[in-house]
Write an enzyme that holds these catalytic residues in place. Sequence first.
Site, PDB file in Angstrom:
ATOM      1  N   THR A 103       4.120  -3.821  -2.182  1.00 29.49           N
ATOM      2  CA  THR A 103       5.377  -4.508  -2.525  1.00 29.49           C
ATOM      3  C   THR A 103       5.022  -5.786  -3.263  1.00 29.49           C
ATOM      4  OG1 THR A 103       6.387  -3.679  -0.506  1.00 29.49           O
ATOM      5  CG2 THR A 103       7.497  -5.512  -1.611  1.00 29.49           C
ATOM      6  N   LYS A 178      12.996  -2.024  -3.664  1.00 33.49           N
ATOM      7  CA  LYS A 178      12.331  -2.372  -2.404  1.00 33.49           C
ATOM      8  C   LYS A 178      12.811  -3.747  -1.902  1.00 33.49           C
ATOM      9  CE  LYS A 178       9.216  -2.868   0.870  1.00 33.49           C
ATOM     10  NZ  LYS A 178       9.008  -2.113   2.072  1.00 33.49           N
ATOM     11  N   LYS A 246       6.204 -12.854   2.627  1.00 39.00           N
ATOM     12  CA  LYS A 246       5.863 -12.662   1.213  1.00 39.00           C
ATOM     13  C   LYS A 246       7.008 -11.916   0.514  1.00 39.00           C
ATOM     14  CE  LYS A 246       3.806  -8.974   0.327  1.00 39.00           C
ATOM     15  NZ  LYS A 246       4.146  -7.605  -0.064  1.00 39.00           N
TER      16      LYS A 246
HETATM   17  P1  NAP Z   1      -2.771  -4.770   5.342  1.00 39.38           P
HETATM   18  O1  NAP Z   1      -2.962  -3.995   6.580  1.00 39.38           O
HETATM   19  O2  NAP Z   1      -2.970  -6.251   5.358  1.00 39.38           O
HETATM   20  O3  NAP Z   1      -3.732  -4.130   4.220  1.00 39.38           O
HETATM   21  C1  NAP Z   1      -3.875  -4.696   2.960  1.00 39.38           C
HETATM   22  C2  NAP Z   1      -4.977  -4.004   2.211  1.00 39.38           C
HETATM   23  O4  NAP Z   1      -5.108  -4.597   0.921  1.00 39.38           O
HETATM   24  C3  NAP Z   1      -6.350  -4.148   2.880  1.00 39.38           C
HETATM   25  O5  NAP Z   1      -7.063  -2.959   2.660  1.00 39.38           O
HETATM   26  C4  NAP Z   1      -6.970  -5.320   2.104  1.00 39.38           C
HETATM   27  O6  NAP Z   1      -8.373  -5.290   2.100  1.00 39.38           O
HETATM   28  C5  NAP Z   1      -6.451  -5.019   0.726  1.00 39.38           C
HETATM   29  N1  NAP Z   1      -6.436  -6.193  -0.170  1.00 39.38           N
HETATM   30  C6  NAP Z   1      -5.606  -7.262  -0.090  1.00 39.38           C
HETATM   31  N2  NAP Z   1      -5.847  -8.125  -1.081  1.00 39.38           N
HETATM   32  C7  NAP Z   1      -6.864  -7.594  -1.808  1.00 39.38           C
HETATM   33  C8  NAP Z   1      -7.561  -8.003  -2.965  1.00 39.38           C
HETATM   34  N3  NAP Z   1      -7.265  -9.163  -3.577  1.00 39.38           N
HETATM   35  N4  NAP Z   1      -8.560  -7.207  -3.430  1.00 39.38           N
HETATM   36  C9  NAP Z   1      -8.843  -6.044  -2.817  1.00 39.38           C
HETATM   37  N5  NAP Z   1      -8.223  -5.579  -1.714  1.00 39.38           N
HETATM   38  C10 NAP Z   1      -7.238  -6.361  -1.213  1.00 39.38           C
HETATM   39  O7  NAP Z   1      -1.308  -4.552   4.724  1.00 39.38           O
HETATM   40  P2  NAP Z   1      -0.345  -3.279   4.865  1.00 39.38           P
HETATM   41  O8  NAP Z   1       0.554  -3.481   6.020  1.00 39.38           O
HETATM   42  O9  NAP Z   1      -1.145  -2.037   4.756  1.00 39.38           O
HETATM   43  O10 NAP Z   1       0.569  -3.497   3.554  1.00 39.38           O
HETATM   44  C11 NAP Z   1       0.144  -3.109   2.256  1.00 39.38           C
HETATM   45  C12 NAP Z   1       1.336  -3.225   1.304  1.00 39.38           C
HETATM   46  O11 NAP Z   1       2.387  -2.364   1.750  1.00 39.38           O
HETATM   47  C13 NAP Z   1       1.938  -4.637   1.231  1.00 39.38           C
HETATM   48  O12 NAP Z   1       2.379  -4.917  -0.064  1.00 39.38           O
HETATM   49  C14 NAP Z   1       3.127  -4.534   2.185  1.00 39.38           C
HETATM   50  O13 NAP Z   1       4.129  -5.472   1.856  1.00 39.38           O
HETATM   51  C15 NAP Z   1       3.571  -3.105   1.947  1.00 39.38           C
HETATM   52  N6  NAP Z   1       4.297  -2.471   3.049  1.00 39.38           N
HETATM   53  C16 NAP Z   1       3.834  -2.561   4.339  1.00 39.38           C
HETATM   54  C17 NAP Z   1       4.549  -1.931   5.356  1.00 39.38           C
HETATM   55  C18 NAP Z   1       4.106  -1.982   6.798  1.00 39.38           C
HETATM   56  O14 NAP Z   1       4.894  -1.586   7.671  1.00 39.38           O
HETATM   57  N7  NAP Z   1       2.880  -2.419   7.092  1.00 39.38           N
HETATM   58  C19 NAP Z   1       5.707  -1.215   5.072  1.00 39.38           C
HETATM   59  C20 NAP Z   1       6.125  -1.122   3.757  1.00 39.38           C
HETATM   60  C21 NAP Z   1       5.403  -1.752   2.753  1.00 39.38           C
HETATM   61  P3  NAP Z   1      -9.222  -5.930   3.346  1.00 39.38           P
HETATM   62  O15 NAP Z   1      -9.241  -4.851   4.390  1.00 39.38           O
HETATM   63  O16 NAP Z   1     -10.529  -6.207   2.758  1.00 39.38           O
HETATM   64  O17 NAP Z   1      -8.491  -7.169   3.785  1.00 39.38           O
END
Ligand code: NAP
Length: 303
Positions: A103, A178, A246
Amino acid sequence: MPVTPEKTRVGFVGLGIMGAPMAINLIEAGYEVKVYNRTDRPRVQEVVDAGGQRVATPGETATDTHVVITMVNDSPDVEQVVLGSGGIIHDAPPGTVVIDMSTISPRVTRDIAARLGEAEIDMLDAPVSGGDVGARNGTLSIMVGGDSDVFQECLPILEVLGSSINLIGGHGAGQTTKLCNQVAGALNNLAVAESLMLAAAAGLDLEKVLAAISGGAAGSWMMSNLAPRILSGDFAPGFMVDLQQKDLRLVLQAANELGVSMPGLCLAHQCLNAVQHAGLGQEGTQALIKAYELQHGLQARKR
Ligand code: NAP
């Protein structure tokens, strides 16, 4: 030509709470998947154990693959893995499709799509809703922006990951949709929190209250999925407060650009500020209720 498992290898960047189970679902559907994660985490090993081939840079996920999915955090993160040093744009051959499922800002999405377009790389923005549960079960709602031919081509992959998949319009339209989703979700979360606090203050049995109201007109995904976690004191993240904030900043930025007034959304954002200020930004969004609990010295838990 549709991207079926027999014909298509997939790259996947970002094996977080969402990305790891999504990558595993693609592997289980028969796709060969090259994966990249910035750091070592147990989740990354789970994807490798399932059959993912780990590579050293985001760009390497794009060599020998036709479609690369990015699932990272915020706009600068997508810019980095797509356009930065070691990024996808440097290794992806013309004709590659980048599907960004994070997102991020609709405006940044349009900029990235334009940069990729100059290298003859297509892009879809395809953010999701449905949380960690939807990611694991392959039942995400996917909101897509981009070219309709590219969308049709990528549909078999999206159908592995989600059960509701809608092309809304051109580049950025998926991200804007979204943000609309986040407005409704955040206010719903606030409604659930206030409802449970009233029940707790009245000394009611919260499980009975939830059973009574969740099947009626006030029922919702938030009530069915987050309220039971609150009652059992489970504040582990599905979706982290920090990430929700965010998203709400992106909503307010879009609202300001479009001249739309959103007082309800501001309220949810401010309550979550209090949760972050209490040091709870890494908890799940169900922790929004703690903004009320801290204020009232009262907890909404089951007996
Ligand atoms: P998360 O668990 O924090 O995972 C984020 C991932 O992105 C990790 O693998 C992280 O790597 C990687 N990352 C972040 N910044 C990076 C960079 N600069 N370079 C390379 N890798 C990077 O987050 P998430 O919950 O999976 O969410 C991911 C996305 O989906 C977000 O945009 C969020 O808003 C969206 N989303 C989440 C949900 C939910 O329920 N969780 C639902 C809908 C949408 P590291 O492991 O090295 O930190």
